[in-house]
Design an enzyme around this catalytic site. Structure first.
Site, PDB file in Angstrom:
ATOM      1  CG  HIS A   1      -1.966   1.090   1.238  1.00 30.65           C
ATOM      2  ND1 HIS A   1      -3.117   0.839   1.975  1.00 30.65           N
ATOM      3  CD2 HIS A   1      -1.851   2.413   0.799  1.00 30.65           C
ATOM      4  CE1 HIS A   1      -3.798   2.078   1.751  1.00 30.65           C
ATOM      5  NE2 HIS A   1      -3.085   2.917   1.242  1.00 30.65           N
TER       6      HIS A   1
ATOM      7  CG  HIS B   1      -1.310   6.374  -2.431  1.00 31.63           C
ATOM      8  ND1 HIS B   1      -2.536   6.260  -3.241  1.00 31.63           N
ATOM      9  CD2 HIS B   1      -1.511   5.780  -1.125  1.00 31.63           C
ATOM     10  CE1 HIS B   1      -3.567   5.529  -2.423  1.00 31.63           C
ATOM     11  NE2 HIS B   1      -2.981   5.321  -1.070  1.00 31.63           N
TER      12      HIS B   1
ATOM     13  CG  HIS C   1      -7.672   3.454  -0.194  1.00 32.83           C
ATOM     14  ND1 HIS C   1      -7.326   3.000  -1.213  1.00 32.83           N
ATOM     15  CD2 HIS C   1      -6.746   4.147   0.375  1.00 32.83           C
ATOM     16  CE1 HIS C   1      -6.024   3.334  -1.221  1.00 32.83           C
ATOM     17  NE2 HIS C   1      -5.743   4.145  -0.274  1.00 32.83           N
TER      18      HIS C   1
ATOM     19  CD  GLU D   1      -7.531   6.448   4.878  1.00 33.39           C
ATOM     20  OE1 GLU D   1      -8.232   6.682   3.814  1.00 33.39           O
ATOM     21  OE2 GLU D   1      -6.457   6.996   4.996  1.00 33.39           O
TER      22      GLU D   1
ATOM     23  CG  ASP E   1      -1.521   5.716   2.840  1.00 26.27           C
ATOM     24  OD1 ASP E   1      -1.852   5.610   1.655  1.00 26.27           O
ATOM     25  OD2 ASP E   1      -2.381   6.172   3.599  1.00 26.27           O
ATOM     26  CG  ASP E   2      -0.197   8.985   0.598  1.00 24.75           C
ATOM     27  OD1 ASP E   2       0.001   9.035  -0.507  1.00 24.75           O
ATOM     28  OD2 ASP E   2      -1.098   8.591   1.173  1.00 24.75           O
TER      29      ASP E   2
HETATM   30  N1  ADE Z   1      -4.565   9.036  -1.637  1.00 27.22           N
HETATM   31  C1  ADE Z   1      -3.526   8.948  -1.185  1.00 27.22           C
HETATM   32  N2  ADE Z   1      -3.461   8.424   0.285  1.00 27.22           N
HETATM   33  C2  ADE Z   1      -4.446   8.070   0.355  1.00 27.22           C
HETATM   34  C3  ADE Z   1      -5.312   7.485   1.538  1.00 27.22           C
HETATM   35  N3  ADE Z   1      -4.586   7.448   2.754  1.00 27.22           N
HETATM   36  N4  ADE Z   1      -6.715   7.598   1.483  1.00 27.22           N
HETATM   37  C4  ADE Z   1      -7.403   7.736   0.337  1.00 27.22           C
HETATM   38  N5  ADE Z   1      -6.589   8.174  -0.638  1.00 27.22           N
HETATM   39  C5  ADE Z   1      -5.479   8.360  -0.611  1.00 27.22           C
HETATM   40 ZN    ZN Z   2      -3.788   4.830   0.569  1.00 20.91          ZN
END
Ligand code: ADE
Ligand code: ZN
Length: 336
Positions: A17, A19, A197, A200, A278-279
């Site tokens: 996971h 991005h 997703h 969350e 994630d990011d």
């Molecule tokens: N796009 C990038 N990170 C995300 C996240 N944590 N939840 C939803 N969309 C995303």
């Molecule tokens: Zn994500």
């Protein structure tokens, strides 16, 4: 360095996971903005980092989409992806399944082909230079319409061999999985894997919809399944994997404190949870930092860490033979 931290850092692992646009470090953002003649509303990478304080998913997304606007040329997408792979080499990550958001770029007039070619070339080089295998997952932005998602799916057809599956990301609440039922059905008919997703910020009902209507192969996040005992039982029985992102959950206030993170509870309930970043450029840590911070906050045992790393391969889209090989490598490493 504490022994367990050392153990985590050398442990073979996969990331499921991530991005790619969320791995754009402020330094690279500045470099690319400069060479593309784009002005960004900050004076330095430090100033950019100082702005990364979020109260929820939407506050993050607003900044994240703005950051992605510096990416114009194929080389920009290459550099973004290759920088992430260098970080994964350092974290002893052996396999990645990464997301990209084509609509964030095509809506700005960037050709789908430009984005895809830059990313694919870097993934190929990551395999050659670092031995990291990879799969690419194309996400639909859920704040946009299903019709727009269909346009993106059609754009992707000529490049289908480079994409393993489709996902669903962006603003969750108010955009339930049901909105994308038809485009996910079409993606499945093309032989693509499907993930989304769910849970969350959104309620357990969104996870049910992702399972029943999108027929997903894996759940991204999924934290809120814990509010529904029957749902947990179903996910356990179906052997579905959750791609959990602890430092993301902390940054986006999904949890107040890492000590309250539900990861350990998930494992105790028999859920196949994995750790992911994630990011990472926005949430302060790549894969090993997610493992290490979570281990410290929850006092995870060596056995739990091994389970998480094994889950990362078991929950991947690798072949069964490749999964067995990677899981055996973890066992060999753990024997020391
Ligand atoms: N796009 C990038 N990170 C995300 C996240 N944590 N939840 C939803 N969309 C995303
Ligand atoms: Zn994500």
């Amino acid at each position: 360095m504490p022994a367990l931290q050392n153990f985590i850092n050398g442990l073979p692992k996969a990331e499921l996971h991530l991005h790619l646009e969320g791995s754009l470090e402020p330094e690279l953002m500045f470099e690319i903005a400069k060479r593309n003649g784009i002005k960004i509303p900050f004076n330095s990478p430090e100033e950019v980092r100082a702005a990364y304080k979020f109260n929820n998913l939407q506050e993050f997304l607003d900044i994240y989409y703005q950051g992605a606007c510096v990416l114009i040329h194929e080389q920009d997408f290459y550099d973004l992806t290759f920088d992430y792979l260098k970080k994964m080499k350092a974290d002893n990550c052996k396999h990645v399944e990464v997301f990209f958001d084509p609509q964030t770029h095509t809506d700005r007039g960037i050709a789908f082909e430009t984005v895809l070619n830059g990313i694919s070339r870097a993934l190929d080089d990551g395999k050659k230079q670092f031995g990291i295998s990879s799969f690419l997952i194309m996400c639909f932005l859920r704040h946009l319409s299903e019709e727009e998602a269909f346009k993106t799916l059609h754009m992707a057809i000529p490049y289908k061999s480079k994409i393993i599956g489709v996902g669903l990301d962006s603003s969750e609440v108010g955009h339930p999985p049901s909105k994308f039922k038809n485009v996910f059905k079409a993606a499945k008919e093309l032989g693509l894997k499907v993930v989304a997703h769910a849970g969350e910020e959104g309620p357990p009902e969104y996870i049910y919809e992702a399972l029943d209507l999108l027929e997903i192969d894996r759940i991204d996040h999924g934290n809120r399944c814990l509010e529904d005992t029957a749902l947990v039982e179903r996910i356990v029985n179906d052997g579905l994997t959750l791609t959990v992102c602890p430092l993301s959950n902390l940054s986006l206030c999904v949890v107040k404190d890492l000590k309250q993170h539900p990861l350990r509870t998930m494992l105790a309930k028999g859920l196949r949870a994995t750790i992911n970043s994630d990011d990472p450029a926005y949430f302060g840590g790549y894969l090993n930092k997610n493992y290490n911070e979570t281990q410290k906050a929850l006092n995870l045992t060596r056995e739990e860490i091994i389970t998480l790393a094994k889950n990362s391969f078991a929950g991947s889209f690798l072949s069964d033979a490749e999964k067995r090989k990677q899981i055996s490598a973890i066992e060999v490493y753990a024997r020391g």
